[in-house]
Every structure is written in structure tokens, then in C-alpha cells.
Scaffold this active site. Structure first.
Site, mmCIF file in Angstrom:
data_model
loop_
_atom_site.group_PDB
_atom_site.id
_atom_site.type_symbol
_atom_site.label_atom_id
_atom_site.label_comp_id
_atom_site.label_asym_id
_atom_site.label_seq_id
_atom_site.Cartn_x
_atom_site.Cartn_y
_atom_site.Cartn_z
ATOM 1 N N GLU A 21 -3.428 -0.319 -8.306
ATOM 2 C CA GLU A 21 -4.871 0.637 -7.563
ATOM 3 C C GLU A 21 -3.199 1.904 -8.260
ATOM 4 O O GLU A 21 -2.392 2.103 -7.617
ATOM 5 C CB GLU A 21 -4.836 0.597 -6.274
ATOM 6 C CG GLU A 21 -5.870 1.499 -5.779
ATOM 7 C CD GLU A 21 -6.663 1.385 -4.875
ATOM 8 O OE1 GLU A 21 -6.887 -0.081 -4.599
ATOM 9 O OE2 GLU A 21 -6.495 2.167 -3.580
ATOM 10 N N ASP A 26 0.492 -1.358 0.008
ATOM 11 C CA ASP A 26 0.009 0.066 -0.205
ATOM 12 C C ASP A 26 1.095 1.231 0.028
ATOM 13 O O ASP A 26 1.919 1.815 0.226
ATOM 14 C CB ASP A 26 -1.082 0.308 1.029
ATOM 15 C CG ASP A 26 -1.891 0.915 1.266
ATOM 16 O OD1 ASP A 26 -2.331 2.067 -0.082
ATOM 17 O OD2 ASP A 26 -2.790 1.179 2.022
#
Ligand SMILES: [Zn+2]
Length: 461
Positions: free
Chosen positions: A237, A121
Site C-alpha cells: 500500500e 503501517d
């Protein structure tokens, strides 16, 4: 455990004990984790591209995953169980590989065979992407915040014209004008619709805002493709949620058309939404404005590649969950992380009041420093004085927004705090309690994550 010949021959490394049959006791080491994944492929993270609704459940301590699984397996939703940012790993002293290992063993323990993801992330450089892929992530979240030109929507018009001339190649500019100028992008929705048009000035502003970020995205995308070699797909993402201003539907549309033009496929996009998504507390802002803009983001995502809208700092946003769940049925990723840490603190408040008091006091003492790292609005005066709170009332501090945020942003300091002999002030006792009362911790988590999924209105299995 099994017949002697089999147990001795299997690839797990450990110590064998012989009784009626043979028992081998093995560490949860990296080598044994590899054996586990080879033998039980469902314990290995994988792409969740084919699932339209996914939830990221970051587990900072490496102990929470069973609770997450117990909630998620009741619904038509798939989990990204291993999800940590570089910043979180720095605070907790873990690596991407350890994060995945912890999730894999929990998946095995719970016999969860539905498949799960592992998300590196908020990666900000090619090197961080490489490290995460080496560790075995199945998802990359590329954070573009440092590549965006934040002045592009503040500079006066003449500065924009000059910078556009200086920074943008003439041929590229022609292509951009062709793609966007004098074009209307209409979106049809059941009750009416909306359309987006960019005039020359707003086109130039969007170009200047995004062009370095798009070049960087292309570089990373090609790197990921070259690494995966068409084998296991990596979910990609893009996050632009940590910017000082909201991502407008116009920004979103410009960005995705440019990515499509360059042949870059993304699986999810995290815009910064209007209003505030602060850590661990409910949405702050105008609900009807949020609804309107969120719907536009969701429709753009459906029409321009059917990628998911990703919601960061997504925990505890109960007032907007019903709308989010309804509007993003075709593609939604919700990220939570710190909220599971807060459930750990709730367990401590319930089971070990004196440790909770010590940690609470310490958090207050370093709040000022910790608050430099996060955008939160905490009023310490609204937190009840801990000396006046009875033991049985301590868990209620986990319901109060200011004390939630206080404990949320100080987790790294609490985990790393040392006494004068260099020993951990809290970490060992915290982990001891979480292990000792693991079933209680998991049921708190199960209840809390289930509350999120129910609020989103997702279907039970
Ligand atoms: Zn984020």
C-alpha cells in the site's frame, strides 16, 4: 493437554503436569507463537490480495482482537488484525513482532480460520520496511509524505520551469511528455463520465511533486520483491494521506500511470481526500464534493490496476460510509485504530469511574502538548466539567466529539505516565480492568466495528 508421550514431545515449550492425562502450561512467547503458526497455519498473517473488501483494525493494547474478529466474521470482509504504525509502536512500547503475536493468539482463541493480514503501517524508510518484514508482516504501507515536494503546487510558473529543468533528466522528460501531453484520459461511468487532461504546466507540477517519491517507491518495491522471492506475496500500500493538501484525481492519475510505466504494482492507495478525516470523529466537509471526488478516485483505481482505495483515519465516518461502501465495491480498505482505544476508555468509564476520572483529568493537563502531534480541532470548553458529571453519565463523554479527540490523541501519554516512584500511573490498572472485564470489552468492540460494516452496506455472510 493429551497423552503423556505426545504432550512431552510436541515442540511447545512449557511446564508439564501429570494427572489422568498430561497438561503442559506454555507462555505466549515468541518461540511458542512460531509453533502455533506452524501447527495452525491460519494463525499466521497472509496476503489479502484476493479479497476486494478489507478492514484494518489496529489494536494498540494487544487485547482487542477477539472483539474485532467477532464483528468481522459475520460479513464478507477480511480483517487486517495486526496493524500498527511506527508512531503507534513508539507510544505503546511494542514491536511489530509483538503486535503479530497478540493477533495470532487471539485468532487461535476465537478459532477464526478466514485468514488475516498484518500491516506495517506508515513506514517511511527502507530500514522500517525491513524491520516490519523481518517481524512477519503480510502488508507494507509505505508513507511517501516525506518524499513529496510540497512546493510543487505553490511555486509560480517560472520557478516550476526552472526546477523541472534542473531536477529532471532530459530523456526522462521526453518519456513523461510522451506519456501525458496532448492526451485525454476518459473514464466511463454509468451516468456519464469524466476525463482528465494534463497541460504542460500541470504535468511539470505533478512530476516535481512526485518524482522523488516514485523513485523511493521503486526502490522499496524491488526490495520487497527480492525479499519475498515469489513465495508469500506482500500486500503493498502507498499512503499519501498525511499531506497538507488533498490528492486530486489528476495527482492520483499521474502517480499511478508513472508507477505502471515503471512496472510497480500496488494493492492499495491511500489518497488524502477532500474535507477532513480527523481521528475518531465523523467526516467534516462538503458531502457532495466528497462523493464526486471519491468516485473519481475509485474509478481511476479500477481502470489502472484494480487496486483498493484505502481510507486512513477511517473510523467513525458514518456520514460518508454509505457512499464509500457503494462506490468502492470493487476495492476498498478501511483503516481504523484509535477507535478501539476509545472503546477501552468507554469500558473504564462504565466499570471503573474513578480511574476514568483520573485519566480524563490527566488527558486535559497534557492536551496542549499532545495536540502538536495531531491535526485535530478540539474545543476543551465544550467538554463538560468532569466534577459535574455523575458516574453513570461518564460513558456519554465517549459520544462527545471533543472529549473523544481529547482521549484519542493522548493515549501514548496516558500509557506512559509515571508516578514519582517511576511506577505506571494508569497502565497497570487499565490492563487489569480490560482483562478482568474482557468479555464486556470485546462486546463493546464487536458492536462498534459491526456498526461500521453495516454503515458501509457490506453483505453479511
Ligand atoms: Zn494514514
Amino acid at each position: 493437554m493429551g497423552e503423556n508421550g505426545c504432550v512431552v514431545a510436541d515442540p511447545f515449550k512449557g511446564e508439564c503436569y501429570r494427572h489422568t492425562s498430561t497438561l503442559k502450561v506454555c507462555d505466549l512467547s515468541p518461540e511458542n507463537t512460531e509453533c502455533l503458526m506452524a501447527l495452525f497455519p491460519y494463525t499466521k498473517p497472509r496476503s489479502l490480495q484476493e479479497h476486494s473488501i478489507t478492514i484494518g483494525t489496529g489494536d494498540r493494547l494487544g487485547l482487542a482482537t477477539p472483539g474485532h474478529i467477532r464483528a468481522i466474521q459475520k460479513f464478507q470482509v477480511r480483517p487486517v488484525l495486526a496493524q500498527q504504525s511506527v508512531r503507534e509502536n513508539t507510544q505503546t512500547g511494542r514491536t511489530f513482532a509483538q503486535v503479530i503475536q497478540d493477533a495470532a493468539w487471539a485468532v487461535f482463541q476465537e478459532n477464526y480460520q478466514g485468514g488475516y493480514g498484518a500491516d506495517g503501517d506508515h513506514l517511511k524508510s527502507l530500514q522500517e520496511v525491513k524491520n516490519a518484514l523481518d517481524a512477519g508482516v503480510s502488508m507494507v504501507t509505505l508513507d511517501l509524505s516525506e518524499k513529496l515536494n510540497l512546493e510543487a503546487f505553490q511555486d509560480p510558473g517560472e520557478v516550476i520551469d526552472r526546477k523541472f529543468k534542473e531536477e529532471i533528466d532530459e530523456e526522462d522528460a521526453k518519456v513523461l511528455f510522451h506519456l501525458f501531453l496532448n492526451k485525454e484520459f476518459p473514464f466511463k461511468i454509468p451516468h456519464g463520465g469524466f476525463s482528465i487532461q494534463l497541460d504542460e504546466e500541470s504535468l511539470k507540477r505533478n512530476v516535481l511533486l512526485f518524482h522523488k517519491a516514485i523513485d523511493f517507491t521503486e526502490e522499496v518495491y524491488k526490495f520487497i520483491l527480492s525479499r519475498s522471492g515469489g513465495q508469500a506475496p506482500i500486500d503493498f500500500e502507498i499512503s499519501i494521506d498525511e499531506t497538507p493538501f488533498p490528492t486530486s484525481p489528476e495527482n492520483h492519475l499521474f502517480f499511478i500511470i508513472e508507477l505502471n510505466y515503471r512496472g510497480i504494482h500496488i494493492d492499495s492507495l491511500a489518497p488524502r481526500f477532500i474535507g477532513e478525516f480527523q481521528k475518531g470523529v465523523d467526516y467534516r466537509g462538503n458531502l457532495s464534493e466528497f462523493r464526486e471526488q471519491f468516485y473519481q478516485h475509485a474509478i481511476i483505481a479500477q481502470d489502472f490496476g484494480n487496486y483498493k482505495i484505502s481510507i486512513h483515519s477511517g473510523s467513525d465516518k458514518f456520514s460518508v460510509f454509505p457512499d464509500i461502501g457503494e462506490m468502492a465495491q470493487k476495492g476498498l480498505h478501511l483503516k481504523t485504530a484509535g477507535t478501539s482505544w476509545l472503546e477501552a476508555m468507554r469500558l473504564i468509564a462504565l466499570m471503573n469511574p474513578s480511574l476514568y476520572r483520573e485519566m480524563h483529568q490527566f488527558a486535559l493537563s497534557i492536551f496542549k502538548e499532545a495536540s502538536k502531534l495531531y491535526h485535530v480541532t478540539v474545543d476543551l470548553d465544550r467538554i463538560p466539567k468532569i466534577e459535574t458529571v455523575q458516574d453513570q453519565e461518564l460513558p456519554s463523554l465517549l459520544e462527545q466529539e471533543d472529549s473523544r479527540q481529547l482521549l484519542h490523541i493522548t493515549y501514548g501519554y496516558l500509557l506512559n505516565a509515571k508516578d514519582e516512584n517511576g511506577k505506571n500511573l494508569f497502565k497497570d490498572r487499565l490492563f487489569h480492568n480490560l482483562t478482568q472485564y474482557e468479555e464486556d470489552y470485546w462486546s463493546l468492540l464487536e458492536k462498534h466495528i459491526e456498526k461500521h460494516i453495516n454503515a458501509l452496506g457490506l453483505n453479511p455472510l
